[in-house]
Scaffold this active site. Structure first.
Site, short mmCIF file in Angstrom:
data_model
loop_
_atom_site.label_atom_id
_atom_site.label_comp_id
_atom_site.label_asym_id
_atom_site.label_seq_id
_atom_site.Cartn_x
_atom_site.Cartn_y
_atom_site.Cartn_z
N HIS A 108 0.37 27.41 -9.20
CA HIS A 108 1.20 26.40 -8.53
C HIS A 108 1.44 26.71 -7.06
CE1 HIS A 108 3.57 22.93 -8.22
NE2 HIS A 108 4.20 22.97 -9.38
N SER B 276 13.58 1.90 -10.55
CA SER B 276 12.13 2.04 -10.61
C SER B 276 11.70 2.47 -12.01
CB SER B 276 11.66 3.09 -9.61
OG SER B 276 12.14 4.37 -9.99
N THR B 277 10.41 2.36 -12.27
CA THR B 277 9.87 2.86 -13.54
C THR B 277 10.24 4.32 -13.74
OG1 THR B 277 8.01 1.31 -13.59
CG2 THR B 277 7.71 3.39 -14.75
N ASP C 254 -12.83 9.52 -15.13
CA ASP C 254 -14.01 9.26 -15.96
C ASP C 254 -15.17 10.12 -15.47
OD1 ASP C 254 -16.14 8.29 -17.38
OD2 ASP C 254 -15.94 6.21 -16.71
#
Length: 447
Positions: A159, A272-273, A392
């Protein structure tokens, strides 16, 4: 499910393809990086489904080498030379990423479809990061093949070297190269920006943080790059359960309407979400774990690239996040208006950014949070804005993405939904009876 069986086939090293366009010898750590110097590694797992697994390994290794041309520091190591005030990320020709190759005959459908499963089920699918007192690898990878069913990519990152946004950018760049099977230019959104000079440090925070790390634990020159937990396997026990809960856009809108109905000051709240999902999860956690009183907090990170003065590029390589703390009385969270209480606390934490993202930064390492003041501490790992499911490699979108390191940290993971549509996946690792209680509370929202 019985213990997941994984057979390690080999451990190899993959280096950036020769002629790397960004062949830097080292990168200094900024104060943003130094905040995370002794935190445990972040571990993510991507699981893909395909009936044709024969060429997976060769394609992933080849494309990884090409991707590392653009991200050569990820093949390097964190070091702290005696003649340096601060640690640095060193990359020299010949450095490479450790890649563990494994096979498994485990129940693939169970792994990708189960809402609740034993936390230990995923642990064998992620690698250990090579960390000693003197040197710490930037990252490690593990590719596990489930013959004729699919494969997983387990990742471990240090990190102090990069944050979630940089990590997502790297994995997407790797996937882009693998899918297109050619050495082509990356989209500008996936090209890392390395110039550390854009992070201004007039207050000398980098030297301050380094000094505090060196004097940690009463030592006079503690340059260790390890901690008691750094590099060890997750401590998943038999009674820990991993749960994944999807907040669809419809559910999020229902929460927004609920808050709006219950308070006249809804227009001043951050609806917000992110706020709504975190608030509801926070309330459910307090109820599920039967927290009785006192104060609880929710710690979350905010990307600061666009918030600095002046702003820095969105593709900046490294850490550029700041922590914020939402504080609420437990009795308020347990009340009928618990969701409003939680949203209000998160809103207040976000408003503190108006003072500047670096307000109080001189105390972040030494006394970021006095944990003794609170009865329960929750934290958020990840972000639904990372769009991890839009990764992907040529075999379609992942069937499942999990933040494995929450086994160890106890954090609440937040990712975008595999079903798309603006949904959010919340990941938890809890003791069985707490997970059952949370599951029931979440079900009451869904139904």
């Amino acid at each position: 499910m019985a213990n997941l069986s994984v057979k390690k086939v080999e451990v190899c090293r993959v280096a950036p393809k020769q002629g790397s366009p960004e062949n830097q010898s080292s990168l200094p750590l900024t104060f943003f990086d130094l905040l995370w110097l002794r935190f445990p590694p972040v571990e993510l797992l991507y699981i893909y489904q395909t009936s044709s697994t024969d060429s997976v390994l060769s394609q992933l290794k080849t494309s990884l080498s090409l991707a590392l041309q653009h991200f050569p520091p990820l093949a390097g190591n964190l070091i702290w030379p005696q003649d340096s005030l601060k640690p640095l990320l060193s990359y020299v020709q010949g450095d490479a990423v450790s890649v563990t190759v494994a096979e498994s005959d485990a129940d693939f459908d169970h792994l990708i479809n189960s809402v609740l499963l034993a936390a230990k089920d995923f642990s064998p699918l992620v690698p250990q990061l090579d960390v000693t007192d003197d040197r710490a690898a930037a990252m490690a990878l593990q590719i596990t093949v489930f013959p004729n069913r699919g494969f997983s990519i387990g990742t471990a990152m240090h990190h102090a070297i990069l944050d979630w946004k940089t990590w997502a950018m790297f994995v997407k760049a790797w996937a882009h190269i693998c899918k297109h099977e050619e050495e082509q230019a990356l989209p500008s959104s996936l090209v890392p920006f390395y110039d550390r000079r854009v992070v201004k440090d007039p207050a000398g925070l980098g030297e301050l943080y380094s000094k505090e790390h060196r004097y940690q634990d009463g030592r006079t020159d503690n340059r260790s790059l390890s901690t008691a937990s750094l590099g060890k396997a997750p401590k998943a026990t038999e009674d820990l359960i991993r749960g994944t809960f999807e907040f669809t856009r419809a559910l999020i809108q229902r929460l927004r309407a609920d808050v709006t109905t219950k308070t006249a000051s809804a227009s001043s709240l951050h609806l917000s979400t992110f706020s709504l999902v975190c608030a509801y999860t926070w309330v459910c956690m307090v109820k599920a774990e039967e927290i009785k009183g006192g104060t609880t907090i929710l710690i979350f990170a905010v990307d600061s690239r666009s918030r600095l003065d002046p702003p820095i590029p969105a593709t900046y390589f490294g850490n550029c996040i700041v922590g914020r703390v939402a504080v609420a009385e437990t009795k308020g969270l347990l009340s009928e208006d618990g969701l409003v209480v939680a949203v209000n606390a998160i809103t207040e934490a976000l408003r503190s950014l108006e003072k500047g993202v670096l307000d109080g930064a001189e105390d972040w390492v030494s006394k970021f949070v006095d944990f003794s003041l609170y009865d329960r501490i929750y934290s958020i790992a990840g972000s639904h804005r990372l769009e991890v499911y839009d990764t992907d490699f040529g075999w379609g979108r992942p069937k499942r993405v999990e933040v494995i390191s929450i086994d160890r940290t106890g954090a609440i993971s937040l990712l975008d939904s595999k079903n798309g549509g603006g949904g959010v996946e919340v990941g938890l690792v809890l003791k069985k009876h707490y997970m059952e209680a949370f599951d029931a509370l979440f079900a009451s929202l869904v139904h």
